[in-house]
Enzyme design. Structure first.
Site, PDB file in Angstrom:
ATOM      1  N   SER A   1       3.440  -1.771  10.424  1.00 36.14           N
ATOM      2  CA  SER A   1       4.876  -2.123  10.620  1.00 36.14           C
ATOM      3  C   SER A   1       5.599  -3.264  10.271  1.00 36.14           C
ATOM      4  O   SER A   1       6.711  -3.679  10.825  1.00 36.14           O
ATOM      5  CB  SER A   1       5.282  -1.718  12.137  1.00 36.14           C
ATOM      6  OG  SER A   1       4.944  -0.507  12.296  1.00 36.14           O
TER       7      SER A   1
ATOM      8  N   GLU B   1      -7.000   4.774   7.926  1.00 32.31           N
ATOM      9  CA  GLU B   1      -6.727   6.188   7.705  1.00 32.31           C
ATOM     10  C   GLU B   1      -7.883   6.738   7.277  1.00 32.31           C
ATOM     11  O   GLU B   1      -7.945   7.743   7.068  1.00 32.31           O
ATOM     12  CB  GLU B   1      -5.298   6.356   6.734  1.00 32.31           C
ATOM     13  CG  GLU B   1      -4.063   6.185   7.500  1.00 32.31           C
ATOM     14  CD  GLU B   1      -3.085   5.654   6.905  1.00 32.31           C
ATOM     15  OE1 GLU B   1      -2.924   5.790   5.656  1.00 32.31           O
ATOM     16  OE2 GLU B   1      -1.865   5.096   7.466  1.00 32.31           O
TER      17      GLU B   1
ATOM     18  N   HIS C   1      -9.631   1.209   5.235  1.00 34.56           N
ATOM     19  CA  HIS C   1      -8.049   1.400   5.988  1.00 34.56           C
ATOM     20  C   HIS C   1      -8.315   2.244   7.189  1.00 34.56           C
ATOM     21  O   HIS C   1      -9.327   3.002   6.967  1.00 34.56           O
ATOM     22  CB  HIS C   1      -7.048   1.833   4.876  1.00 34.56           C
ATOM     23  CG  HIS C   1      -5.669   1.880   5.452  1.00 34.56           C
ATOM     24  ND1 HIS C   1      -5.370   3.000   6.223  1.00 34.56           N
ATOM     25  CD2 HIS C   1      -4.832   0.886   5.299  1.00 34.56           C
ATOM     26  CE1 HIS C   1      -4.035   2.551   6.735  1.00 34.56           C
ATOM     27  NE2 HIS C   1      -3.833   1.335   6.001  1.00 34.56           N
TER      28      HIS C   1
ATOM     29  N   ASN D   1       0.895  -1.354   0.111  1.00 28.91           N
ATOM     30  CA  ASN D   1       0.101  -0.016   0.054  1.00 28.91           C
ATOM     31  C   ASN D   1       0.959   1.130  -0.057  1.00 28.91           C
ATOM     32  O   ASN D   1       1.430   1.617   1.059  1.00 28.91           O
ATOM     33  CB  ASN D   1      -0.867   0.005   1.097  1.00 28.91           C
ATOM     34  CG  ASN D   1      -1.825   1.243   1.374  1.00 28.91           C
ATOM     35  OD1 ASN D   1      -1.932   2.219   0.632  1.00 28.91           O
ATOM     36  ND2 ASN D   1      -2.363   1.156   2.661  1.00 28.91           N
ATOM     37  N   TRP D   2       1.052   1.969  -1.116  1.00 28.44           N
ATOM     38  CA  TRP D   2       1.667   3.025  -1.293  1.00 28.44           C
ATOM     39  C   TRP D   2       1.324   4.397  -0.708  1.00 28.44           C
ATOM     40  O   TRP D   2       2.100   5.395  -0.350  1.00 28.44           O
ATOM     41  CB  TRP D   2       2.343   3.246  -2.808  1.00 28.44           C
ATOM     42  CG  TRP D   2       2.880   2.483  -3.452  1.00 28.44           C
ATOM     43  CD1 TRP D   2       3.762   1.049  -2.778  1.00 28.44           C
ATOM     44  CD2 TRP D   2       3.700   2.521  -4.593  1.00 28.44           C
ATOM     45  NE1 TRP D   2       4.645   0.454  -3.764  1.00 28.44           N
ATOM     46  CE2 TRP D   2       4.620   1.327  -4.904  1.00 28.44           C
ATOM     47  CE3 TRP D   2       3.573   3.310  -5.751  1.00 28.44           C
ATOM     48  CZ2 TRP D   2       5.478   1.021  -5.960  1.00 28.44           C
ATOM     49  CZ3 TRP D   2       4.543   3.390  -6.933  1.00 28.44           C
ATOM     50  CH2 TRP D   2       5.097   1.913  -7.035  1.00 28.44           C
ATOM     51  N   LYS D   3      -0.116   4.260  -0.270  1.00 27.24           N
ATOM     52  CA  LYS D   3      -0.765   5.470   0.387  1.00 27.24           C
ATOM     53  C   LYS D   3      -0.521   6.800  -0.415  1.00 27.24           C
ATOM     54  O   LYS D   3      -0.268   6.447  -1.746  1.00 27.24           O
ATOM     55  CB  LYS D   3      -0.274   5.649   1.696  1.00 27.24           C
ATOM     56  CG  LYS D   3      -0.231   4.506   2.572  1.00 27.24           C
ATOM     57  CD  LYS D   3      -0.100   4.798   4.062  1.00 27.24           C
ATOM     58  CE  LYS D   3      -0.125   3.113   4.746  1.00 27.24           C
ATOM     59  NZ  LYS D   3       0.036   3.461   6.240  1.00 27.24           N
TER      60      LYS D   3
ATOM     61  N   GLU E   1      -5.048  -5.011  10.989  1.00 29.08           N
ATOM     62  CA  GLU E   1      -4.180  -3.859  11.098  1.00 29.08           C
ATOM     63  C   GLU E   1      -4.465  -2.961  12.164  1.00 29.08           C
ATOM     64  O   GLU E   1      -5.113  -2.086  12.260  1.00 29.08           O
ATOM     65  CB  GLU E   1      -4.308  -2.965   9.829  1.00 29.08           C
ATOM     66  CG  GLU E   1      -3.921  -3.435   8.536  1.00 29.08           C
ATOM     67  CD  GLU E   1      -3.396  -2.321   7.706  1.00 29.08           C
ATOM     68  OE1 GLU E   1      -2.104  -2.581   7.222  1.00 29.08           O
ATOM     69  OE2 GLU E   1      -3.916  -1.394   7.323  1.00 29.08           O
TER      70      GLU E   1
ATOM     71  N   GLY F   1       2.625   2.490  10.836  1.00 27.74           N
ATOM     72  CA  GLY F   1       3.737   3.322  10.550  1.00 27.74           C
ATOM     73  C   GLY F   1       4.616   3.975  11.759  1.00 27.74           C
ATOM     74  O   GLY F   1       5.056   4.877  11.968  1.00 27.74           O
TER      75      GLY F   1
HETATM   76  P1  PGA Z   1       2.927   0.481   7.493  1.00 27.77           P
HETATM   77  O1  PGA Z   1       1.334   0.665   7.022  1.00 27.77           O
HETATM   78  O2  PGA Z   1       3.474  -0.907   7.102  1.00 27.77           O
HETATM   79  O3  PGA Z   1       3.669   1.647   7.105  1.00 27.77           O
HETATM   80  O4  PGA Z   1       2.753   0.185   9.068  1.00 27.77           O
HETATM   81  C1  PGA Z   1       0.797  -0.545   7.053  1.00 27.77           C
HETATM   82  C2  PGA Z   1      -0.852   0.001   6.288  1.00 27.77           C
HETATM   83  O5  PGA Z   1      -1.106   1.118   6.670  1.00 27.77           O
HETATM   84  O6  PGA Z   1      -1.315  -0.789   5.591  1.00 27.77           O
END
Ligand code: PGA
Length: 250
Positions: free
Chosen positions: A213, A100, A98, A11-13, A168, A174
């Site tokens: 992470s 976010e 997600h 997931n490049w966000k 998650e 992150g």
């Molecule tokens: P991360 O993000 O690996 O940077 O912790 C995972 C995600 O949000 O899918």
């Protein structure tokens, strides 16, 4: 039961300009036939790169996905993308719910469920994210939270083809923090039980990813845990070498 082939999805966000295509290219070059035999890989770039990444991945075993979609197929929704558009850009999957999106865009379980239906209708596999906050974990509410999110976000008709679930923990995304292996297994076992209770024996084949992470140094241990069928990788998917190491660890 036949073993579930792991999926590692990146997931490049909101990261990546045109130069990020070099990383995608390097990843393709390293993802050889032996690796492709053992693990499925997917890249979920930002929407601006979706069709270019899809083109680049043509004739490779690697697939690509979107990061969100609108619940409607078309209409006056400035700035949004529909599931048919994401499919049309060359994606075969879309990440939905997600944390976010849930936190920063106020997405509820009910909205996520509508988006999942839109994805299913468009022929996209939905990668549905669930996870507890730190406060919820700290107050012993993790399993309750995950159960509620699964119940609220999943529509009827879920199966191994159209759905992947990603656990998650919000506090692990992150941050470099990860849950204890026992805690991951506890949540994944709960998810497997809930899915088979609701969707029957076939739900034993739905892929359950861990995300938060995940990186080369912890991937081997986490990806070997019971009911962990792959990973959803954020930060570490931006570098081809790291993303390849995680695929190799699966
Ligand atoms: P991360 O993000 O690996 O940077 O912790 C995972 C995600 O949000 O899918």
């Amino acid at each position: 039961m036949t073993p579930i082939k792991p999926l590692i999805a990146g997931n490049w966000k909101m990261n990546g300009l045109g130069a990020a295509l070099n990383e995608a290219n390097a990843f393709c070059a390293g993802f050889d036939a032996v690796l492709a035999e053992r693990v499925d890989a997917m890249i979920c770039p930002p929407a601006t790169l979706l069709s270019r990444v899809a083109e680049l991945l043509e004739n490779t075993p690697i697939t690509c996905g979107g990061q969100d979609c609108h619940e409607n197929d078309e209409g006056a929704f400035t700035g949004d993308l529909s599931a048919p558009m994401i499919k049309d850009a060359g994606a075969s999957a879309v990440i939905l719910g997600h944390s976010e999106r849930r936190t920063l865009h106020g997405e509820t379980d009910a909205l996520v469920q509508k988006k999942v239906l839109a994805a299913q209708k468009a022929g996209l596999q939905a990668i549905i994210c669930v996870g507890e906050t730190f406060v919820e974990r700290d107050s012993g509410k993790t399993l309750e939270r995950i159960t509620a999110q699964l119940e609220g976000s999943l529509p009827e008709g879920v199966n191994q083809q159209n759905t992947v679930i990603a656990y998650e923990p919000v506090w692990a995304i992150g941050t470099g923090k990860i849950p204890n292996p026992e805690d991951i297994v506890e949540v994944h076992t709960l998810m497997r039980t809930r899915l088979t209770d609701r969707f029957g024996a076939q739900a034993a084949h739905i892929r359950l990813l861990y995300g938060g992470s995940l990186k080369p140094s912890n991937a081997q241990e986490i990806l070997a845990l019971e009911h962990v069928n792959g990973g959803l990788v954020g930060g570490a998917s931006l570098k081809a070498d790291d993303f390849l190491s995680i695929c190799k660890a699966a």
